[in-house]
Write a protein that holds these residues in place. Structure first.
Motif, short mmCIF file in Angstrom:
data_model
loop_
_atom_site.label_atom_id
_atom_site.label_comp_id
_atom_site.label_asym_id
_atom_site.label_seq_id
_atom_site.Cartn_x
_atom_site.Cartn_y
_atom_site.Cartn_z
N ARG A 24 1.01 -1.22 -0.03
CA ARG A 24 0.08 0.08 -0.15
C ARG A 24 1.03 1.26 -0.07
N TYR A 25 0.99 1.77 -1.25
CA TYR A 25 1.91 3.05 -1.49
C TYR A 25 3.34 3.01 -1.12
N GLU A 26 3.82 2.00 -0.39
CA GLU A 26 5.24 2.00 0.10
C GLU A 26 6.15 1.63 -1.18
N ILE A 27 5.50 0.47 -2.01
CA ILE A 27 6.44 0.42 -3.16
C ILE A 27 6.56 1.47 -4.16
N SER A 28 5.34 2.22 -4.41
CA SER A 28 5.03 3.16 -5.16
C SER A 28 6.08 4.47 -4.58
N ALA A 29 6.07 4.60 -3.36
CA ALA A 29 7.00 5.73 -2.97
C ALA A 29 8.51 5.44 -3.43
N LEU A 30 8.78 4.24 -2.93
CA LEU A 30 10.09 4.00 -3.41
C LEU A 30 10.40 4.13 -5.10
N LEU A 31 9.61 3.58 -5.84
CA LEU A 31 9.56 3.88 -7.26
C LEU A 31 9.86 5.25 -7.53
N THR A 32 8.89 6.11 -6.91
CA THR A 32 8.83 7.58 -7.25
C THR A 32 10.19 8.15 -6.87
N HIS A 33 10.86 7.88 -5.83
CA HIS A 33 12.23 8.40 -5.59
C HIS A 33 13.26 8.01 -6.59
N ALA B 225 -12.31 -21.44 -2.16
CA ALA B 225 -10.81 -21.71 -1.43
C ALA B 225 -10.25 -20.21 -1.98
N VAL B 226 -10.79 -19.75 -2.97
CA VAL B 226 -10.14 -18.41 -3.45
C VAL B 226 -10.31 -17.21 -2.57
N ASP B 227 -9.12 -16.37 -2.48
CA ASP B 227 -9.27 -15.27 -1.72
C ASP B 227 -7.99 -14.30 -2.27
N LEU B 228 -8.41 -13.36 -3.15
CA LEU B 228 -7.72 -12.56 -3.91
C LEU B 228 -7.00 -11.59 -2.89
N THR B 229 -7.53 -11.48 -1.74
CA THR B 229 -6.87 -10.47 -0.86
C THR B 229 -5.58 -11.01 -0.41
N ARG B 230 -5.23 -12.26 -0.66
CA ARG B 230 -3.89 -12.76 -0.22
C ARG B 230 -2.81 -12.54 -1.14
N LEU B 231 -3.08 -11.86 -2.31
CA LEU B 231 -2.25 -11.29 -3.00
C LEU B 231 -1.69 -10.07 -2.87
N PRO B 232 -0.52 -9.85 -3.35
CA PRO B 232 0.22 -8.51 -2.88
C PRO B 232 -0.30 -7.53 -3.86
N MET B 233 -1.38 -7.38 -4.17
CA MET B 233 -1.87 -6.10 -5.18
C MET B 233 -1.72 -4.99 -4.58
N LEU B 234 -1.05 -4.25 -5.39
CA LEU B 234 -0.57 -2.73 -4.95
C LEU B 234 -1.55 -1.70 -5.01
N THR B 235 -1.64 -0.78 -4.02
CA THR B 235 -2.33 0.42 -4.15
C THR B 235 -1.16 1.27 -4.45
N HIS B 236 -1.19 2.15 -5.89
CA HIS B 236 0.09 2.78 -6.08
C HIS B 236 -0.11 4.46 -5.67
N TYR B 237 -1.46 4.94 -6.01
CA TYR B 237 -1.53 6.35 -5.55
C TYR B 237 -2.75 6.43 -4.75
N ALA B 238 -2.63 7.86 -4.10
CA ALA B 238 -3.52 8.23 -2.96
C ALA B 238 -4.96 8.05 -3.43
N VAL B 239 -5.08 8.56 -4.99
CA VAL B 239 -6.38 8.37 -5.43
C VAL B 239 -7.14 7.13 -5.89
N ASN B 240 -6.16 6.22 -6.10
CA ASN B 240 -6.67 4.84 -6.30
C ASN B 240 -7.88 4.28 -5.54
N ALA B 241 -8.81 3.81 -6.06
CA ALA B 241 -10.08 3.39 -5.13
C ALA B 241 -9.75 2.06 -4.22
N ALA B 242 -8.67 1.09 -4.87
CA ALA B 242 -8.50 -0.13 -4.12
C ALA B 242 -7.12 -0.64 -4.53
#
Ligand code: FMN
Ligand code: MN
Length: 454
Positions: free
Chosen positions: A30-39, A114-131
């Motif tokens: 959540r934002y942290e990978i994006s912050a690093l990429l931004t730097h 058995a499926v649970d997509l929340t277990r995937l490390p899907m990124l939240t890139h930006y403050a504006v992103n809904a999910a």
């Protein structure tokens, strides 16, 4: 060994270790990978990154696989300035896929509840992103009448353990397939392919007619046949060597809120009612890598460049056989601007190149045509040519109110925008003399002799 994401990373680690970084420090999706990429982006650094410790125990995240033309050069085995011609040469020689009974991508199968997509490390890139979003998501779908398989990158929003929502550009192939089945009150079976060799990724974006099988085009671009296995819960073939597959049904007559999402323009696309996918299974490798595309930034832009440049080269070549190079620069989102160099042989060929370019790609807005002495990958040189060889009254072509991208923040409703072409070539003869030092003196006067150690 088949070409896959792992073999690509292993090759880079062997041959170009500076281009790969493994990050062991814990980080959040959540934002942290994006912050690093931004730097890193601000420092103009674009290595392939592998985050090994994401969200306290989720899968490792691989990002920036196509963060630079240099990395893509490794993917297509060519120098960075040859990507478009190399891609085109391979795109027009499709290689049929082969079917295999089983593959690594089905080492682990989770179906139904058995499926649970929340277990995937899907990124939240930006403050504006809904999910959180899937961005390295290549949707494979099949035309129910012809059996032809299509692939396209489509962003997907996490909306529940088994629900994703999608944004599909109107009229593109995936949209058209869903629309066709919706008219029959049926869902569109899809498979979302995540974690692939960058040549697969580029091939999946090739400009192809709807009746061309894109698995064969991808094989052509990879230079080897794709290995396919049967999906577990949908009537589709899926690549055996991907990291992860999400199988599901894109529902008919269902629209739910999707967005906002930060797009390749560097702006957000607003929330709207869009199509919904009900997930039926997740299959993956044991110890899979999760792949992300750094949406809205250089990687996202650059990924679109090569397949578009190849299409552009092909279209311009039709009318100006002596076209030399094309570049869709990052400054134009790799979609809205094209720089084209030609070896001009007749007085007005640059204008034909402009017309061919604008006709070939709906997203393209501004085209600059230069002579062959200008390096299209050197933006300063291109603008130098505009400064010195271009007169707006004579050399400017404007087309008002044509179809462009819905994502262009300056466009009108439905993406209607204006097109512009600049002929920055000089006349065939009788132009001012360009500066040069006599060649004999250039080769005699060597920097080392006069400024040793510089
Ligand atoms: C990283 C990335 C993300 C993309 N996201 C979308 C998307 O969300 N929706 C869309 O319609 N196209 C998206 N595209 C563009 C399509 O994938 C591309 O136009 C594709 O070639 C269309 O294929 P088709 O004509 O077979 O449908 C994206 C492209 C890239 C590289
Ligand atoms: Mn297609």
């Amino acid at each position: 060994m088949p070409k896959d994401l792992r073999s690509f990373i292993a090759r880079l680690e062997r041959e170009a270790p500076d281009e790969v970084v493994r990050v062991r420090k814990p980080i959040s999706s959540r934002y942290e990978i994006s912050a690093l990429l931004t730097h890193l982006e601000r420092r103009k650094r674009f290595p392939l990154l592998i985050f090994e410790d994401v969200d306290e125990g989720k899968a490792p995240v691989v990002i920036n696989v196509q963060g630079s033309r240099k990395l893509m050069g490794y993917a297509l085995d060519c120098p960075p300035e040859n990507l478009a011609p190399r891609f085109l040469e391979r795109q027009v020689r499709p290689i049929r896929p082969v079917e295999v009974p089983e593959g690594p991508v089905q080492e682990v199968v989770e179906a139904g509840d058995a499926v649970d997509l929340t277990r995937l490390p899907m990124l939240t890139h930006y403050a504006v992103n809904a999910a959180p979003y899937l961005t390295a998501s290549i949707i494979a779908a099949r035309d129910p009448d012809t059996g032809v398989q299509n692939t396209a990158y489509i962003r997907m929003m996490l909306a529940g353990k088994r629900e994703l929502r999608v944004f599909m550009a109107i009229g593109r192939h995936t949209w058209t397939l869903h629309n066709k089945l919706e008219r029959r009150d049926q869902p569109l079976p899809i498979a979302v392919i995540i974690g692939v060799h960058p040549a697969f990724s580029l091939g999946s974006q090739a400009f192809t007619p709807a009746d061309e099988d894109e698995y064969a085009v991808i094989g052509g671009v990879m230079g080897e046949p794709l290995r396919l296995v049967d999906a577990k819960t949908v009537p589709l073939k899926v690549p055996a060597d991907a990291e992860l597959i999400i199988e599901g049904l894109m529902l008919p007559h269902v629209r739910r809120e999707e967005g906002p999402f930060g797009e390749f323009t560097g702006y957000a696309v607003e929330r709207d009612l869009r199509q919904v996918v009900e997930v039926t299974a997740v299959t993956r490798r044991r110890g899979f890598y999760f792949q992300d595309v750094h949406a809205g930034y250089t990687e996202h832009r650059l990924m679109g460049a090569v397949p578009r440049e190849a299409a552009l080269l092909r279209a311009v070549r039709q009318t100006v056989p002596t076209v030399k190079s094309v570049c869709m620069p990052v400054s134009g989102n790799c979609r809205f601007h094209a720089y084209i160099s030609i070896a001009k042989r007749t007085p007005a060929q640059a204008k034909n190149a402009i017309c061919a370019a604008i006709a070939s790609d709906m997203l393209l807005k501004h085209v600059i045509v230069v002579d062959e002495d200008i390096d299209v990958f050197d933006e300063e040189a291109v603008l130098w040519a505009v400064a010195n060889r271009f007169q707006a009254g004579r050399d400017l072509v404007v087309i008002e109110g044509a179809q462009g991208s819905e994502l262009d923040p300056s466009a009108g409703p439905f993406g209607v925008n204006d097109k512009m072409g600049l002929d920055a070539t000089k006349p065939l003869s009788g132009f001012a003399q360009v500066l040069s030092v006599p060649e004999e003196v250039m080769s005699r006067i060597r920097v080392e002799d006069f400024l040793p150690g510089r």
